[in-house]
Design a protein around this motif. Sequence first.
Motif, PDB file in Angstrom:
ATOM      1  N   LYS A  31     -25.844  20.994   4.428  1.00 45.35           N
ATOM      2  CA  LYS A  31     -26.650  20.346   3.401  1.00 45.35           C
ATOM      3  C   LYS A  31     -26.055  19.038   2.920  1.00 45.35           C
ATOM      4  O   LYS A  31     -26.770  18.090   2.619  1.00 45.35           O
ATOM      5  CB  LYS A  31     -26.815  21.292   2.205  1.00 45.35           C
ATOM      6  CG  LYS A  31     -27.775  22.440   2.496  1.00 45.35           C
ATOM      7  CD  LYS A  31     -28.177  23.198   1.246  1.00 45.35           C
ATOM      8  CE  LYS A  31     -28.912  24.467   1.679  1.00 45.35           C
ATOM      9  NZ  LYS A  31     -29.536  25.166   0.569  1.00 45.35           N
ATOM     10  N   GLU A  32     -24.763  18.966   2.841  1.00 47.10           N
ATOM     11  CA  GLU A  32     -24.174  17.770   2.268  1.00 47.10           C
ATOM     12  C   GLU A  32     -24.412  16.551   3.168  1.00 47.10           C
ATOM     13  O   GLU A  32     -24.858  15.511   2.716  1.00 47.10           O
ATOM     14  CB  GLU A  32     -22.678  17.989   2.051  1.00 47.10           C
ATOM     15  CG  GLU A  32     -22.228  17.558   0.656  1.00 47.10           C
ATOM     16  CD  GLU A  32     -20.949  18.275   0.288  1.00 47.10           C
ATOM     17  OE1 GLU A  32     -19.950  17.577   0.056  1.00 47.10           O
ATOM     18  OE2 GLU A  32     -20.943  19.541   0.272  1.00 47.10           O
ATOM     19  N   ALA A  57     -26.618  16.268   5.443  1.00 44.43           N
ATOM     20  CA  ALA A  57     -28.047  16.001   5.488  1.00 44.43           C
ATOM     21  C   ALA A  57     -28.478  15.206   4.266  1.00 44.43           C
ATOM     22  O   ALA A  57     -29.236  14.233   4.362  1.00 44.43           O
ATOM     23  CB  ALA A  57     -28.832  17.314   5.572  1.00 44.43           C
ATOM     24  N   TYR A  58     -27.969  15.573   3.110  1.00 45.52           N
ATOM     25  CA  TYR A  58     -28.382  14.875   1.889  1.00 45.52           C
ATOM     26  C   TYR A  58     -27.959  13.412   1.913  1.00 45.52           C
ATOM     27  O   TYR A  58     -28.716  12.509   1.545  1.00 45.52           O
ATOM     28  CB  TYR A  58     -27.824  15.572   0.643  1.00 45.52           C
ATOM     29  CG  TYR A  58     -28.265  14.855  -0.597  1.00 45.52           C
ATOM     30  CD1 TYR A  58     -29.588  14.971  -1.048  1.00 45.52           C
ATOM     31  CD2 TYR A  58     -27.401  14.014  -1.288  1.00 45.52           C
ATOM     32  CE1 TYR A  58     -30.015  14.270  -2.163  1.00 45.52           C
ATOM     33  CE2 TYR A  58     -27.826  13.311  -2.405  1.00 45.52           C
ATOM     34  CZ  TYR A  58     -29.135  13.443  -2.831  1.00 45.52           C
ATOM     35  OH  TYR A  58     -29.575  12.742  -3.926  1.00 45.52           O
ATOM     36  N   ILE A  59     -26.752  13.173   2.374  1.00 44.56           N
ATOM     37  CA  ILE A  59     -26.261  11.794   2.420  1.00 44.56           C
ATOM     38  C   ILE A  59     -27.114  10.936   3.350  1.00 44.56           C
ATOM     39  O   ILE A  59     -27.507   9.825   3.025  1.00 44.56           O
ATOM     40  CB  ILE A  59     -24.770  11.774   2.867  1.00 44.56           C
ATOM     41  CG1 ILE A  59     -23.910  12.331   1.733  1.00 44.56           C
ATOM     42  CG2 ILE A  59     -24.331  10.362   3.245  1.00 44.56           C
ATOM     43  CD1 ILE A  59     -22.487  12.644   2.160  1.00 44.56           C
ATOM     44  N   LYS A  60     -27.439  11.501   4.492  1.00 45.12           N
ATOM     45  CA  LYS A  60     -28.277  10.753   5.451  1.00 45.12           C
ATOM     46  C   LYS A  60     -29.679  10.519   4.878  1.00 45.12           C
ATOM     47  O   LYS A  60     -30.269   9.448   5.032  1.00 45.12           O
ATOM     48  CB  LYS A  60     -28.395  11.530   6.775  1.00 45.12           C
ATOM     49  CG  LYS A  60     -27.096  11.561   7.563  1.00 45.12           C
ATOM     50  CD  LYS A  60     -27.368  11.220   9.016  1.00 45.12           C
ATOM     51  CE  LYS A  60     -26.075  11.138   9.807  1.00 45.12           C
ATOM     52  NZ  LYS A  60     -26.267  10.603  11.144  1.00 45.12           N
ATOM     53  N   LEU A  61     -30.182  11.558   4.248  1.00 40.69           N
ATOM     54  CA  LEU A  61     -31.520  11.455   3.661  1.00 40.69           C
ATOM     55  C   LEU A  61     -31.541  10.379   2.586  1.00 40.69           C
ATOM     56  O   LEU A  61     -32.438   9.523   2.541  1.00 40.69           O
ATOM     57  CB  LEU A  61     -31.903  12.816   3.052  1.00 40.69           C
ATOM     58  CG  LEU A  61     -33.267  12.909   2.388  1.00 40.69           C
ATOM     59  CD1 LEU A  61     -34.382  12.670   3.393  1.00 40.69           C
ATOM     60  CD2 LEU A  61     -33.459  14.285   1.744  1.00 40.69           C
ATOM     61  N   LEU A  62     -30.545  10.412   1.729  1.00 42.83           N
ATOM     62  CA  LEU A  62     -30.470   9.434   0.644  1.00 42.83           C
ATOM     63  C   LEU A  62     -30.407   8.021   1.203  1.00 42.83           C
ATOM     64  O   LEU A  62     -31.087   7.110   0.725  1.00 42.83           O
ATOM     65  CB  LEU A  62     -29.235   9.723  -0.214  1.00 42.83           C
ATOM     66  CG  LEU A  62     -29.146   8.922  -1.515  1.00 42.83           C
ATOM     67  CD1 LEU A  62     -30.213   9.383  -2.499  1.00 42.83           C
ATOM     68  CD2 LEU A  62     -27.760   9.091  -2.148  1.00 42.83           C
ATOM     69  N   GLU A  63     -29.613   7.843   2.224  1.00 42.26           N
ATOM     70  CA  GLU A  63     -29.451   6.519   2.814  1.00 42.26           C
ATOM     71  C   GLU A  63     -30.788   6.016   3.385  1.00 42.26           C
ATOM     72  O   GLU A  63     -31.184   4.874   3.165  1.00 42.26           O
ATOM     73  CB  GLU A  63     -28.384   6.584   3.922  1.00 42.26           C
ATOM     74  CG  GLU A  63     -28.076   5.266   4.576  1.00 42.26           C
ATOM     75  CD  GLU A  63     -27.775   4.153   3.603  1.00 42.26           C
ATOM     76  OE1 GLU A  63     -27.344   4.467   2.482  1.00 42.26           O
ATOM     77  OE2 GLU A  63     -28.006   2.974   3.946  1.00 42.26           O
ATOM     78  N   CYS A  64     -31.483   6.881   4.086  1.00 35.44           N
ATOM     79  CA  CYS A  64     -32.791   6.497   4.651  1.00 35.44           C
ATOM     80  C   CYS A  64     -33.776   6.170   3.536  1.00 35.44           C
ATOM     81  O   CYS A  64     -34.579   5.240   3.646  1.00 35.44           O
ATOM     82  CB  CYS A  64     -33.357   7.630   5.505  1.00 35.44           C
ATOM     83  SG  CYS A  64     -32.850   7.533   7.227  1.00 35.44           S
ATOM     84  N   CYS A  65     -33.773   6.951   2.489  1.00 36.16           N
ATOM     85  CA  CYS A  65     -34.701   6.718   1.393  1.00 36.16           C
ATOM     86  C   CYS A  65     -34.386   5.400   0.696  1.00 36.16           C
ATOM     87  O   CYS A  65     -35.273   4.658   0.299  1.00 36.16           O
ATOM     88  CB  CYS A  65     -34.653   7.871   0.386  1.00 36.16           C
ATOM     89  SG  CYS A  65     -35.378   9.398   1.027  1.00 36.16           S
ATOM     90  N   ARG A  66     -33.104   5.110   0.556  1.00 33.27           N
ATOM     91  CA  ARG A  66     -32.720   3.847  -0.067  1.00 33.27           C
ATOM     92  C   ARG A  66     -33.227   2.669   0.766  1.00 33.27           C
ATOM     93  O   ARG A  66     -33.792   1.711   0.233  1.00 33.27           O
ATOM     94  CB  ARG A  66     -31.199   3.776  -0.189  1.00 33.27           C
ATOM     95  CG  ARG A  66     -30.711   2.669  -1.132  1.00 33.27           C
ATOM     96  CD  ARG A  66     -29.191   2.437  -1.045  1.00 33.27           C
ATOM     97  NE  ARG A  66     -28.404   3.643  -1.235  1.00 33.27           N
ATOM     98  CZ  ARG A  66     -28.097   4.167  -2.421  1.00 33.27           C
ATOM     99  NH1 ARG A  66     -28.501   3.567  -3.519  1.00 33.27           N
ATOM    100  NH2 ARG A  66     -27.383   5.278  -2.512  1.00 33.27           N
TER     101      ARG A  66
END
Lengths: 234, 234, 234, 234, 234, 234
Positions: free
Chosen positions: B156-157, B159-168
Amino acid sequence: MSVRIQVINPNTCIEMTQAIGKAAEKVASPNTQITAVSPQNGVSSIEGHYDEAISAIGILELVKQGKDNQVDGHIIACFGDPALHAAREVASAPVIGIAEAAFHMATLVATKFSIVTTLSRTKIIAEHLLQQYGFSAHCAQIRCIDLPVLALENDKEVAYIKLLECCRMAKEQDGIGVIVLGCGGMAEMAEQVSDELGIPVIDGVRAAVKLIEGLHGMGLKTSKWGDYNYPIEK
Amino acid sequence: MSVRIQVINPNTCIEMTQAIGKAAEKVASPNTQITAVSPQNGVSSIEGHYDEAISAIGILELVKQGKDNQVDGHIIACFGDPALHAAREVASAPVIGIAEAAFHMATLVATKFSIVTTLSRTKIIAEHLLQQYGFSAHCAQIRCIDLPVLALENDKEVAYIKLLECCRMAKEQDGIGVIVLGCGGMAEMAEQVSDELGIPVIDGVRAAVKLIEGLHGMGLKTSKWGDYNYPIEK
Amino acid sequence: MSVRIQVINPNTCIEMTQAIGKAAEKVASPNTQITAVSPQNGVSSIEGHYDEAISAIGILELVKQGKDNQVDGHIIACFGDPALHAAREVASAPVIGIAEAAFHMATLVATKFSIVTTLSRTKIIAEHLLQQYGFSAHCAQIRCIDLPVLALENDKEVAYIKLLECCRMAKEQDGIGVIVLGCGGMAEMAEQVSDELGIPVIDGVRAAVKLIEGLHGMGLKTSKWGDYNYPIEK
Amino acid sequence: MSVRIQVINPNTCIEMTQAIGKAAEKVASPNTQITAVSPQNGVSSIEGHYDEAISAIGILELVKQGKDNQVDGHIIACFGDPALHAAREVASAPVIGIAEAAFHMATLVATKFSIVTTLSRTKIIAEHLLQQYGFSAHCAQIRCIDLPVLALENDKEVAYIKLLECCRMAKEQDGIGVIVLGCGGMAEMAEQVSDELGIPVIDGVRAAVKLIEGLHGMGLKTSKWGDYNYPIEK
Amino acid sequence: MSVRIQVINPNTCIEMTQAIGKAAEKVASPNTQITAVSPQNGVSSIEGHYDEAISAIGILELVKQGKDNQVDGHIIACFGDPALHAAREVASAPVIGIAEAAFHMATLVATKFSIVTTLSRTKIIAEHLLQQYGFSAHCAQIRCIDLPVLALENDKEVAYIKLLECCRMAKEQDGIGVIVLGCGGMAEMAEQVSDELGIPVIDGVRAAVKLIEGLHGMGLKTSKWGDYNYPIEK
Amino acid sequence: MSVRIQVINPNTCIEMTQAIGKAAEKVASPNTQITAVSPQNGVSSIEGHYDEAISAIGILELVKQGKDNQVDGHIIACFGDPALHAAREVASAPVIGIAEAAFHMATLVATKFSIVTTLSRTKIIAEHLLQQYGFSAHCAQIRCIDLPVLALENDKEVAYIKLLECCRMAKEQDGIGVIVLGCGGMAEMAEQVSDELGIPVIDGVRAAVKLIEGLHGMGLKTSKWGDYNYPIEK
């Protein structure tokens, strides 16, 4: 924790405001509070681009009032969705037009819908909305009863008969699964038509109430990141 | 008078079913009852056309069960909306896919959205849906974190970092107002991303719950007039 | 150096499998070998989204068998092209649906075509395919004989008369140059209709055979670069 | 029972005619006979709308000759498909342009393709064709090596390096599954590029040969019902 | 026999009204009379949907005045073409928005154009117009100098430098043949940019003047048959 | 300071050239000079793709002559806009086809138009142009009088009656605001039809004259930056 929804009838016809308010209340959740309003000045019915443009100031004034009263959502209860994008700039809560509301809900229960509206001259308004919203291919036909908007108040019986006839033709000829009523003034006739024809019929006022409730429940407001940001101060 | 919603996770990953169920419950109205289910046999994650096709039988079986239990709505909680049209033939209550749910809600709060999803190879599935639903012009970009679906549970961690980066990147580069998360497994991360980036983020599971509640409140079911009629008996 | 083509009838009707096989053989090149197969379990005819979804597993199982047998191409002989994208993930050889095959060939000999198919409820399936493949503007009309698929086997005479009548109307009213038959079960009637009406009539089974032969002759297989890559192992 | 195909190189460059003929022969079935021809007068290369328009008379003259010789199909071997509709009016056999041939075949093996062509100024021609044929959404990118058409004959090495580089970028950046070569003069380089990059590469000449063979095998000719009927005698 | 054209600047900035009037006069035919007007009340600049909606009443009031004065045409000199359809209902003479005017003229001299406009938040307005008018595929890019509209009056030098830079990038990167300036306030800079960059640059004010003259010369007025008929009296 | 416009009738029918010239002169500004020309060799009427392709060389030859004579604009006076893109490569002045001219003007005075043209087989040409220019959604219907082009010269009375009848049907059934005449040979009938039916009717020859005058007045020529640059020397 109630949901307060402002339903804006953009024309000055009080009877229609009341009817729209009643339609909204019929589907509102127990903890939803409906306030139906209309502008003091403006046009008595909206039957073309000019009427829409003229109604914008009244709509936006009411949206501002609603915002000051911290409502949780605004509904623009005219099938042309007049001033929708502008209202979203002004508001912080969600704003929904009854045309878009009806279209969205329609595509969730059938592959195709037909619109039954008032005057032929307003067809182009619906067509432009369908195109902008992305639903052109989902709308099989736009049918018109060719009665003025206010006839829906003043001559309900004739209006109902014409509406029913158009809806029947839509059901039988258009290859659709659901009918969208194309005027706020038709809101109260939706159930009767549906019962009589045995096909789902969508009134955009009701649809908009449920969509506002839904967005509110998700904590979603009009995005202030990007082109719906508040109007630039001059 | 409660609303009973069946949330179908089309893969067999129980953790995901639970996470999806929790996301659904977060936004469910007080009198809404969520039942999250998943098929006994099938694929552990859905990451392409093959997985989707294979998952269809399980989904349809569950829809039938839900129908026998007289649920008020079905949600297909996989971003490709697998077997959606088929499920509507089987069901009498409304059926909603989480991709369409997210798209509809997104267009109500912003003029454009971007999708952030898992694997590049699933982009084509989202593109086909956008085209069929009419939202191609409303979607600015589809971005992929390029992690497998199950990494969302297992790592999860990262994944969250990658997700956040893409969303940014979506927020800063795509000219959008809202982000759509492109996987049922991302449901629980929606709020955190939104809080961190200051832009609305839509999880389709939540969106679908509110749309089902809305349709139910309007008395709208899947239309049985036309092409969503029950499958023809052989 | 022969070309081995697996023709998959996705329903369990053996007569139809045989008829489809015969149609395929009619146009197969001398060194092409046709094997017509159908799943052991499944639906006896495909007449909607549900039937299509249910048929997917059988189709994919057969594609895998074909792959193990190192066939040079697979044909999905149902006009909705069910499980086409999924089958391409599984296969290494080319896979072609009979709807797409017919559309491609039709646009090479005329500027517009009409489809004549079985039931009205399947029109939406054809429309979705036309949109996804890019041929919406090339299709003038979808006409339905409104007979169930199996009537094509069981009541050939009535079916032929209805088919002929629909094709005649298409020829005279639709401004087209070619007719596409919208059901694998119509394969054997193509020539007769064409002869009687004096207009080209395309059966997708035949079209698919020739396209597979063509791709094979060019050394082209389903691309494994990108989203048709083999399904991800779990 | 052989198939006789006339391959028309619309420019006057004999070397290119030979190369195109050779490419055609590589994929031709044993009983297919290729005749590569080019007009006596005309332009030495086609690199814009003007060149295309000028080449039309030569093409149509050659189509008439081919028809007199009772060929079974005509190929217009220039990527702009010049005079295609006109040629179909003149011909009774099928007529295929190499751009359309490549597009059709590409969509059968991948969901998206990129075009790699010669000069930037010809991109608009490819875009117009994609739009008319319905493949705009299937083409991810049009890339140009920005070398004149005749460099493909005169400076093969440089041309090949540039072509390879463009194809590599297409493979890596465009999210595609197959590459379409956008010039008849690139026909002979298709295999080498494909081998080197490990991605299918389509040469329209080869594609057109197989499509003509396919149409012929189905007994399909250019439809003379409708707008491809023979030109009206004056 | 002179042509009298009313040029409406929808904002209250007098300097802009004068600049627009001057731009109009530069291209007006000898017997054309330009009257540049602006509303007494309203917004000082139009930079979003709200500003547009608010400006509508002033625009329509001015159109009515122009009609009473029997002008031969009306120009709405704001790049969002606010209240265009409404104005056409009110007017009997032709009414033209400067965005549509620029788009039409651009497509007559090049296959593709880019727009260079003021603020990013107004991009969506241009996109909606392009879609409604049919020019989405002709517009390669919308670029923004990201300066407020009034900077064009108050800080001309900075504005010009930014505008020039954006136009240069459009010329070099967008694959276009002509640039459309996306703001009435940029009217006076069109020539200088064009001279400096060596590419045609279109100012919509000038374009609209010539289109009004053209329609007038053909005896064409806003059609009163259909949906541009005069507003319905209440 | 006069404007010199070359009007090219692409067919060899002198009477039509004269009629087209007269129509052009009717709307030409006082200082505009019209020169109507036609090729010495070619087809006597243009009624399909073949005729168009054949006419290209004559058109381009005349454009070159016009360029040598330094005309200020060229009009291609055939409704299929044959060789338009090629002519723009050759010319430095603007080049306008009468179909595009009519479409552009039509969308400025009404939301929808219908085309009334000669032969059904030419409908596809108009459809292709509408698509490429972006006007497909603005054209409600293409109606055909089904008389050959030359009947417009040789049997004017019959032609006029058929034309009037088609236009009347368009007015009454198509939901349009303006009619576009789909043949250069109909130019002289535009006014009479419009007077008789009370709806604007647009002749593309007149429209093209005014557009050329307009472009000239703005100093706009065919852009030589990009794909309309002069043909590449071989």
